[in-house]
Design a protein around this motif. Sequence first.
Motif, PDB file in Angstrom:
ATOM      1  N   ARG A 198      41.108 -22.971  16.709  1.00 57.43           N
ATOM      2  CA  ARG A 198      40.107 -23.182  15.653  1.00 57.43           C
ATOM      3  C   ARG A 198      38.798 -23.722  16.221  1.00 57.43           C
ATOM      4  N   PHE A 199      38.848 -24.199  17.429  1.00 63.86           N
ATOM      5  CA  PHE A 199      37.654 -24.680  18.122  1.00 63.86           C
ATOM      6  C   PHE A 199      37.051 -23.583  18.990  1.00 63.86           C
ATOM      7  N   PHE A 200      37.893 -22.641  19.409  1.00 68.62           N
ATOM      8  CA  PHE A 200      37.525 -21.597  20.364  1.00 68.62           C
ATOM      9  C   PHE A 200      36.466 -20.639  19.793  1.00 68.62           C
ATOM     10  N   PHE A 201      36.735 -20.074  18.625  1.00 70.46           N
ATOM     11  CA  PHE A 201      35.816 -19.100  18.036  1.00 70.46           C
ATOM     12  C   PHE A 201      34.484 -19.719  17.605  1.00 70.46           C
ATOM     13  N   PRO A 202      34.468 -20.907  16.984  1.00 73.96           N
ATOM     14  CA  PRO A 202      33.171 -21.504  16.663  1.00 73.96           C
ATOM     15  C   PRO A 202      32.316 -21.828  17.894  1.00 73.96           C
ATOM     16  N   VAL A 203      32.952 -22.218  19.005  1.00 75.96           N
ATOM     17  CA  VAL A 203      32.178 -22.489  20.219  1.00 75.96           C
ATOM     18  C   VAL A 203      31.535 -21.204  20.734  1.00 75.96           C
ATOM     19  N   ILE A 204      32.271 -20.098  20.696  1.00 78.36           N
ATOM     20  CA  ILE A 204      31.695 -18.815  21.114  1.00 78.36           C
ATOM     21  C   ILE A 204      30.562 -18.412  20.174  1.00 78.36           C
ATOM     22  N   LEU A 205      30.750 -18.623  18.883  1.00 76.38           N
ATOM     23  CA  LEU A 205      29.703 -18.292  17.916  1.00 76.38           C
ATOM     24  C   LEU A 205      28.447 -19.129  18.149  1.00 76.38           C
ATOM     25  N   ILE A 206      28.619 -20.418  18.367  1.00 73.05           N
ATOM     26  CA  ILE A 206      27.458 -21.283  18.616  1.00 73.05           C
ATOM     27  C   ILE A 206      26.764 -20.896  19.914  1.00 73.05           C
ATOM     28  N   SER A 207      27.531 -20.547  20.937  1.00 73.89           N
ATOM     29  CA  SER A 207      26.899 -20.128  22.197  1.00 73.89           C
ATOM     30  C   SER A 207      26.159 -18.805  22.021  1.00 73.89           C
ATOM     31  N   LEU A 208      26.683 -17.911  21.203  1.00 71.46           N
ATOM     32  CA  LEU A 208      25.957 -16.669  20.903  1.00 71.46           C
ATOM     33  C   LEU A 208      24.625 -16.964  20.215  1.00 71.46           C
ATOM     34  N   LEU A 209      24.672 -17.855  19.235  1.00 73.09           N
ATOM     35  CA  LEU A 209      23.441 -18.210  18.519  1.00 73.09           C
ATOM     36  C   LEU A 209      22.432 -18.891  19.447  1.00 73.09           C
ATOM     37  N   LEU A 210      22.916 -19.844  20.248  1.00 72.52           N
ATOM     38  CA  LEU A 210      22.015 -20.520  21.183  1.00 72.52           C
ATOM     39  C   LEU A 210      21.419 -19.551  22.201  1.00 72.52           C
ATOM     40  N   SER A 211      22.244 -18.661  22.713  1.00 73.96           N
ATOM     41  CA  SER A 211      21.733 -17.716  23.711  1.00 73.96           C
ATOM     42  C   SER A 211      20.713 -16.775  23.094  1.00 73.96           C
ATOM     43  N   TYR A 212      20.910 -16.402  21.851  1.00 78.19           N
ATOM     44  CA  TYR A 212      19.970 -15.485  21.194  1.00 78.19           C
ATOM     45  C   TYR A 212      18.622 -16.155  20.916  1.00 78.19           C
ATOM     46  N   PHE A 213      18.670 -17.407  20.459  1.00 76.59           N
ATOM     47  CA  PHE A 213      17.432 -18.076  20.072  1.00 76.59           C
ATOM     48  C   PHE A 213      16.733 -18.800  21.217  1.00 76.59           C
ATOM     49  N   ARG A 214      17.457 -19.162  22.272  1.00 75.19           N
ATOM     50  CA  ARG A 214      16.849 -19.958  23.334  1.00 75.19           C
ATOM     51  C   ARG A 214      16.521 -19.184  24.611  1.00 75.19           C
ATOM     52  N   HIS A 215      17.234 -18.084  24.873  1.00 75.61           N
ATOM     53  CA  HIS A 215      17.036 -17.359  26.128  1.00 75.61           C
ATOM     54  C   HIS A 215      16.570 -15.939  25.839  1.00 75.61           C
ATOM     55  N   SER A 216      15.554 -15.529  26.561  1.00 69.38           N
ATOM     56  CA  SER A 216      15.027 -14.187  26.345  1.00 69.38           C
ATOM     57  C   SER A 216      15.624 -13.166  27.304  1.00 69.38           C
ATOM     58  N   ASN A 217      16.084 -13.618  28.460  1.00 72.00           N
ATOM     59  CA  ASN A 217      16.638 -12.635  29.397  1.00 72.00           C
ATOM     60  C   ASN A 217      18.143 -12.481  29.185  1.00 72.00           C
ATOM     61  N   TYR A 218      18.601 -11.265  29.366  1.00 69.26           N
ATOM     62  CA  TYR A 218      19.980 -10.900  29.082  1.00 69.26           C
ATOM     63  C   TYR A 218      20.993 -11.603  29.982  1.00 69.26           C
ATOM     64  N   PRO A 219      20.772 -11.730  31.303  1.00 67.96           N
ATOM     65  CA  PRO A 219      21.778 -12.420  32.137  1.00 67.96           C
ATOM     66  C   PRO A 219      22.016 -13.875  31.726  1.00 67.96           C
ATOM     67  N   ALA A 220      20.978 -14.565  31.315  1.00 70.54           N
ATOM     68  CA  ALA A 220      21.157 -15.956  30.870  1.00 70.54           C
ATOM     69  C   ALA A 220      21.987 -16.009  29.595  1.00 70.54           C
ATOM     70  N   ARG A 221      21.796 -15.046  28.713  1.00 67.73           N
ATOM     71  CA  ARG A 221      22.584 -14.994  27.482  1.00 67.73           C
ATOM     72  C   ARG A 221      24.065 -14.769  27.784  1.00 67.73           C
ATOM     73  N   VAL A 222      24.319 -13.806  28.646  1.00 60.33           N
ATOM     74  CA  VAL A 222      25.709 -13.491  29.001  1.00 60.33           C
ATOM     75  C   VAL A 222      26.361 -14.683  29.693  1.00 60.33           C
ATOM     76  N   LEU A 223      25.625 -15.342  30.581  1.00 60.29           N
ATOM     77  CA  LEU A 223      26.168 -16.495  31.299  1.00 60.29           C
ATOM     78  C   LEU A 223      26.514 -17.631  30.348  1.00 60.29           C
ATOM     79  N   LEU A 224      25.641 -17.900  29.386  1.00 63.26           N
ATOM     80  CA  LEU A 224      25.902 -18.976  28.430  1.00 63.26           C
ATOM     81  C   LEU A 224      27.144 -18.682  27.604  1.00 63.26           C
TER      82      LEU A 224
END
Length: 175
Positions: free
Chosen positions: A130-156
């Motif tokens: 129950r903690f696993f999926f929300p952490v992935i969702l939050i990291s997706l949101l953070l990577s989308y809004f904070r990083h413009s380059n694709y490798p940084a998004r994937v790494l996060l």
Amino acid sequence: RSRIRDNSGGIIWPGFVLLFFSCFLFLAGKVASLETFVYISMWMSVVTAVLLVLGFKSLKVLGFPLVILAFAVPPPPFINSMLSFKLKLLSSKLAEPMFRMLSVPVFREGNQIDLGYAQLQIADACSGLRFFFPVILISLLLSYFRHSNYPARVLLVALSIPAAILSNSLRIVIM
């Protein structure tokens, strides 16, 4: 809004195919009592509405919000139980060296941790699912809004998975 307006239009016939398929999934889910099919068909209906109303080019702009919306679809029960089993074994396996670093004598067998004075059994509730999926969702949101380059998004997003597992193991040790 302006990006959606500028990218609307294009072919819409894939929307009719998706509409037919989502109706089929919904009926199959209702007849066979498979809630996952019903949830997937509801998500596909939203994607179909985007395709039919705004056209195929709008998926370029609305693709990320539609992926985020897919997190509202719960995984099928067999995937849930398999992930829960694997995560509780991994969490207990990672908690063992953490106990040893704290100089606590520990013996682990499967998902049971024997501390000598107490035995911990890592149950499904402690798997961290129950903690696993929300952490992935939050990291997706953070990577989308904070990083413009694709490798940084994937790494996060990729680093969020071991971070969730390690933090669950740490939670087990602290308890």
